[in-house]
Enzyme design. Structure first.
Site, PDB file in Angstrom:
ATOM      1  N   CYS A 278      15.496   2.302  14.297  1.00  0.00           N
ATOM      2  CA  CYS A 278      16.908   2.690  14.146  1.00  0.00           C
ATOM      3  C   CYS A 278      16.986   4.072  13.505  1.00  0.00           C
ATOM      4  O   CYS A 278      16.253   4.371  12.561  1.00  0.00           O
ATOM      5  CB  CYS A 278      17.596   1.655  13.256  1.00  0.00           C
ATOM      6  SG  CYS A 278      19.290   2.042  12.818  1.00  0.00           S
TER       7      CYS A 278
ATOM      8  N   HIS B 273       0.795  -1.230   0.000  1.00  0.00           N
ATOM      9  CA  HIS B 273       0.000   0.000   0.000  1.00  0.00           C
ATOM     10  C   HIS B 273       0.823   1.274   0.000  1.00  0.00           C
ATOM     11  O   HIS B 273       0.409   2.278  -0.575  1.00  0.00           O
ATOM     12  CB  HIS B 273      -0.939   0.010   1.205  1.00  0.00           C
ATOM     13  CG  HIS B 273      -2.222  -0.658   0.902  1.00  0.00           C
ATOM     14  ND1 HIS B 273      -3.286   0.002   0.336  1.00  0.00           N
ATOM     15  CD2 HIS B 273      -2.590  -1.942   1.024  1.00  0.00           C
ATOM     16  CE1 HIS B 273      -4.261  -0.847   0.138  1.00  0.00           C
ATOM     17  NE2 HIS B 273      -3.873  -2.042   0.548  1.00  0.00           N
ATOM     18  N   THR B 274       1.954   1.235   0.672  1.00  0.00           N
ATOM     19  CA  THR B 274       2.754   2.449   0.762  1.00  0.00           C
ATOM     20  C   THR B 274       3.335   2.836  -0.595  1.00  0.00           C
ATOM     21  O   THR B 274       3.489   4.020  -0.902  1.00  0.00           O
ATOM     22  CB  THR B 274       3.824   2.269   1.851  1.00  0.00           C
ATOM     23  OG1 THR B 274       3.152   2.378   3.087  1.00  0.00           O
ATOM     24  CG2 THR B 274       4.892   3.302   1.805  1.00  0.00           C
TER      25      THR B 274
HETATM   26  P1  NAD Z   1      -5.813  -4.048   2.422  1.00  0.00           P
HETATM   27  O1  NAD Z   1      -6.408  -3.033   1.540  1.00  0.00           O
HETATM   28  O2  NAD Z   1      -5.380  -5.355   1.837  1.00  0.00           O
HETATM   29  O3  NAD Z   1      -6.819  -4.389   3.618  1.00  0.00           O
HETATM   30  C1  NAD Z   1      -7.619  -3.468   4.242  1.00  0.00           C
HETATM   31  C2  NAD Z   1      -8.908  -4.188   4.665  1.00  0.00           C
HETATM   32  O4  NAD Z   1      -9.666  -3.318   5.500  1.00  0.00           O
HETATM   33  C3  NAD Z   1      -9.810  -4.573   3.497  1.00  0.00           C
HETATM   34  O5  NAD Z   1     -10.167  -5.933   3.601  1.00  0.00           O
HETATM   35  C4  NAD Z   1     -11.019  -3.652   3.658  1.00  0.00           C
HETATM   36  O6  NAD Z   1     -12.227  -4.276   3.226  1.00  0.00           O
HETATM   37  C5  NAD Z   1     -11.018  -3.431   5.154  1.00  0.00           C
HETATM   38  N1  NAD Z   1     -11.682  -2.193   5.579  1.00  0.00           N
HETATM   39  C6  NAD Z   1     -11.633  -0.972   5.006  1.00  0.00           C
HETATM   40  N2  NAD Z   1     -12.362  -0.076   5.684  1.00  0.00           N
HETATM   41  C7  NAD Z   1     -12.905  -0.739   6.740  1.00  0.00           C
HETATM   42  C8  NAD Z   1     -13.772  -0.375   7.801  1.00  0.00           C
HETATM   43  N3  NAD Z   1     -14.223   0.864   7.917  1.00  0.00           N
HETATM   44  N4  NAD Z   1     -14.112  -1.323   8.700  1.00  0.00           N
HETATM   45  C9  NAD Z   1     -13.649  -2.591   8.586  1.00  0.00           C
HETATM   46  N5  NAD Z   1     -12.835  -2.997   7.585  1.00  0.00           N
HETATM   47  C10 NAD Z   1     -12.478  -2.091   6.672  1.00  0.00           C
HETATM   48  O7  NAD Z   1      -4.558  -3.361   3.133  1.00  0.00           O
HETATM   49  P2  NAD Z   1      -3.347  -4.069   3.910  1.00  0.00           P
HETATM   50  O8  NAD Z   1      -2.282  -4.435   2.938  1.00  0.00           O
HETATM   51  O9  NAD Z   1      -3.875  -5.119   4.781  1.00  0.00           O
HETATM   52  O10 NAD Z   1      -2.792  -2.829   4.774  1.00  0.00           O
HETATM   53  C11 NAD Z   1      -3.556  -2.322   5.835  1.00  0.00           C
HETATM   54  C12 NAD Z   1      -2.908  -1.065   6.398  1.00  0.00           C
HETATM   55  O11 NAD Z   1      -1.677  -1.373   7.038  1.00  0.00           O
HETATM   56  C13 NAD Z   1      -2.566   0.001   5.352  1.00  0.00           C
HETATM   57  O12 NAD Z   1      -2.942   1.264   5.884  1.00  0.00           O
HETATM   58  C14 NAD Z   1      -1.055  -0.097   5.251  1.00  0.00           C
HETATM   59  O13 NAD Z   1      -0.453   1.100   4.799  1.00  0.00           O
HETATM   60  C15 NAD Z   1      -0.704  -0.421   6.683  1.00  0.00           C
HETATM   61  N6  NAD Z   1       0.652  -0.953   6.928  1.00  0.00           N
HETATM   62  C16 NAD Z   1       1.326  -0.492   8.025  1.00  0.00           C
HETATM   63  C17 NAD Z   1       2.596  -0.951   8.332  1.00  0.00           C
HETATM   64  C18 NAD Z   1       3.317  -0.488   9.566  1.00  0.00           C
HETATM   65  O14 NAD Z   1       4.493  -0.797   9.720  1.00  0.00           O
HETATM   66  N7  NAD Z   1       2.646   0.211  10.482  1.00  0.00           N
HETATM   67  C19 NAD Z   1       3.211  -1.892   7.481  1.00  0.00           C
HETATM   68  C20 NAD Z   1       2.489  -2.375   6.384  1.00  0.00           C
HETATM   69  C21 NAD Z   1       1.214  -1.899   6.114  1.00  0.00           C
HETATM   70  C1  022 Z   2       5.060  -0.093   4.997  1.00  0.00           C
HETATM   71  N1  022 Z   2       4.456   0.862   5.707  1.00  0.00           N
HETATM   72  C2  022 Z   2       3.160   0.888   5.356  1.00  0.00           C
HETATM   73  C3  022 Z   2       2.993  -0.065   4.427  1.00  0.00           C
HETATM   74  N2  022 Z   2       4.174  -0.671   4.211  1.00  0.00           N
HETATM   75  C4  022 Z   2       5.065   1.685   6.631  1.00  0.00           C
HETATM   76  C5  022 Z   2       5.048   3.051   6.460  1.00  0.00           C
HETATM   77  C6  022 Z   2       5.648   3.874   7.408  1.00  0.00           C
HETATM   78  C7  022 Z   2       6.250   3.331   8.527  1.00  0.00           C
HETATM   79  C8  022 Z   2       6.272   1.960   8.683  1.00  0.00           C
HETATM   80  C9  022 Z   2       5.679   1.139   7.739  1.00  0.00           C
HETATM   81  C10 022 Z   2       6.807   4.172   9.513  1.00  0.00           C
HETATM   82  C11 022 Z   2       6.380   4.277  10.819  1.00  0.00           C
HETATM   83  C12 022 Z   2       7.170   5.216  11.457  1.00  0.00           C
HETATM   84  C13 022 Z   2       8.069   5.682  10.535  1.00  0.00           C
HETATM   85  N3  022 Z   2       7.854   5.070   9.330  1.00  0.00           N
HETATM   86  C14 022 Z   2       9.110   6.699  10.812  1.00  0.00           C
HETATM   87  C15 022 Z   2      10.359   6.021  11.221  1.00  0.00           C
HETATM   88  C16 022 Z   2      11.361   7.001  11.799  1.00  0.00           C
HETATM   89  O1  022 Z   2      11.206   8.205  11.584  1.00  0.00           O
HETATM   90  O2  022 Z   2      12.287   6.538  12.442  1.00  0.00           O
HETATM   91  C17 022 Z   2       8.578   5.289   8.163  1.00  0.00           C
HETATM   92  C18 022 Z   2       9.587   4.408   7.777  1.00  0.00           C
HETATM   93  C19 022 Z   2      10.326   4.637   6.600  1.00  0.00           C
HETATM   94  C20 022 Z   2      10.062   5.769   5.826  1.00  0.00           C
HETATM   95  C21 022 Z   2       9.059   6.629   6.218  1.00  0.00           C
HETATM   96  C22 022 Z   2       8.327   6.394   7.374  1.00  0.00           C
HETATM   97  C23 022 Z   2      10.873   6.024   4.594  1.00  0.00           C
HETATM   98  O3  022 Z   2      11.854   5.375   4.339  1.00  0.00           O
HETATM   99  N4  022 Z   2      10.502   6.963   3.750  1.00  0.00           N
HETATM  100  C24 022 Z   2       9.907   3.179   8.566  1.00  0.00           C
HETATM  101 ZN    ZN Z   3       4.696  -2.245   3.014  1.00  0.00          ZN
END
Ligand code: NAD
Ligand code: 022
Ligand code: ZN
Length: 375
Positions: free
Chosen positions: A106, A41-42
């Site tokens: 990190c 997604h990112t």
């Molecule tokens: P995805 O699109 O595959 O899944 C999202 C799911 O949420 C879908 O099944 C959708 O139907 C459901 N959904 C949407 N709105 C909803 C609602 N209001 N109520 C209930 N369900 C709902 O996406 P994904 O690949 O699973 O990614 C999910 C999120 O995680 C994204 O925002 C992504 O950027 C994030 N992410 C974060 C990190 C991190 O390190 N924090 C890492 C990877 C991905």
């Molecule tokens: C990956 N992500 C979502 C889907 N796939 C995702 C996006 C952002 C982060 C982690 C996972 C994230 C959380 C906190 C930060 N990031 C900041 C980390 C920091 O400042 O130390 C993040 C990361 C990398 C980048 C941007 C934001 C980048 O390389 N541009 C880990």
């Molecule tokens: Zn990712």
């Protein structure tokens, strides 16, 4: 050298497949032949132009796996021939954050990574005309060959298939890590997962691994149910088919002894700030923890009444599942190879690099869990 890459030339435009120049690794860097990469997604968020920090032209992609082909001066932890997974969250083991043992974030190369350049402030990629192309999240796995800092690769076993373990570079580790590292879920816990896409499914299998008893899945799309059950979901709620999701979860988790109800743990895997509020408020008074995994739109704000926190609920967030990449990623590859976790059913589509834009279309249509590009 020359390599083939999918270049994000401009926000909102499809990726362009082209030959680019790639300079060899400098001190502390490694060159990796990427064998497979997931589309996450990112990458879409940045390509669409919705990410205010997105820079162009750039080579996106951060969920890859490949083989080290060359190492720069001073590199000791990997050698040519080693199989590696690129890390968008590096692990230097020397910065205040790594040494704290309290975070995986990190800071050794944080600012240059965000600017799309290597730690020395320059890019290794240029167009055939000599114009610079930026790196992305320190990885740029949408290029057949890429250069990364040594601290941003995890060495993994050589018998693991690239087309599956590339997903450990983001989605798998994020979902499972959120359960194990961030929430530290214990045996017998009751948990709720909001959003049953690529991340939610990995949270589900993390919960099963941790020994959770009740695993409630919440999604607007009923088609997500069979796969979620396969990955450990025990109960399903579609918010469109009930009056109040929070109340529904509280009722489901009540017992004859505990008439308060509420989940021990909840996970937002949607990136929707309204869902994040429900995810907090459905947890148990006194100890419930809610983990934000989803990335919200730029500028979005979360809301709840302070009373929710005063009465013991805890809001947390997680990046890359709290995983220390060089230490934890090889272990997750072992879990996959030992059959403790499953990846194969989540890779719903495989594409060639030329077809990479189809992967973004499939994501928009909600048809894929993961599309993987094979080089
Ligand atoms: P995805 O699109 O595959 O899944 C999202 C799911 O949420 C879908 O099944 C959708 O139907 C459901 N959904 C949407 N709105 C909803 C609602 N209001 N109520 C209930 N369900 C709902 O996406 P994904 O690949 O699973 O990614 C999910 C999120 O995680 C994204 O925002 C992504 O950027 C994030 N992410 C974060 C990190 C991190 O390190 N924090 C890492 C990877 C991905
Ligand atoms: C990956 N992500 C979502 C889907 N796939 C995702 C996006 C952002 C982060 C982690 C996972 C994230 C959380 C906190 C930060 N990031 C900041 C980390 C920091 O400042 O130390 C993040 C990361 C990398 C980048 C941007 C934001 C980048 O390389 N541009 C880990
Ligand atoms: Zn990712």
């Amino acid at each position: 050298m020359r390599t083939r890459a999918a270049v994000a030339v401009q926000a909102g435009k499809p990726l362009e497949i082209m030959e680019v120049n790639l300079e060899g690794p400098r001190a502390g860097e490694v060159m990796v032949e990427i064998k497979a990469t997931g589309i996450c997604h990112t990458d879409e968020f940045t390509l669409s132009g919705a990410d205010p920090e997105g820079l162009f032209p750039a080579i996106l992609g951060h969920e890859g796996a490949g083989v080290v082909v060359e190492v720069g001066a001073g590199v000791t932890s990997v050698k040519p021939g080693d199989h590696v997974i690129p890390l968008y969250t590096p692990e230097c083991r020397a910065c205040p954050s790594c040494l704290s043992q309290k975070t995986n974030l990190c800071t050794a190369i944080r600012s240059t990574q965000g600017q799309g350049v290597m730690p020395d402030g320059t890019s290794r990629f240029t167009t055939l005309d000599g114009d610079p192309i930026l790196h992305y999240m320190g990885c740029s796995t949408f290029s057949n060959y890429t250069v990364l800092p040594e601290i941003a690769v995890a060495k993994v076993r050589e018998d693991a298939p690239f087309d599956k373990i590339c997903y450990i570079g983001c989605g798998v580790t994020t979902g499972i890590g959120a359960v194990i590292n961030t929430a530290k879920v214990e045996i017998g816990a009751k948990a709720v997962v909001f959003g049953l896409g690529g991340i939610g499914l990995n949270v589900l299998q993390g919960l099963r691994l941790a020994g959770a008893d009740m695993i409630i899945g919440v999604d607007l799309n009923n088609d997500k149910k069979p796969m979620a059950e396969h990955f450990g979901m025990t109960h399903f709620i579609n918010p469109k088919e009930c009056e109040n999701v929070v109340q529904e979860i509280v009722n489901l988790t009540k017992t004859p002894f505990d008439q308060i109800g509420g989940a021990d743990y909840s996970f937002d895997c949607t990136g929707n700030v309204k869902v994040m509020r429900d995810a907090l408020e459905c947890t148990h008074r006194g100890w419930g923890q809610s983990i934000i995994i989803g990335v919200a739109p730029s500028g979005a704000v979360i809301e709840t009444r302070p009373f929710q926190l005063v009465t013991g609920r805890v809001w947390k967030g997680t990046a890359f599942g709290g995983a220390r990449g060089r230490t934890d990623v090889p272990k997750i590859v072992d879990w996959y190879m030992d059959g403790k976790i499953e990846i194969d059913p989540m890779i719903t589509h495989t594409l060639s690099l030329d077809e990479i834009n189809k992967g973004f279309d499939l994501m928009h249509a909600g048809e894929s869990i993961r599309s993987v590009v094979l080089y």
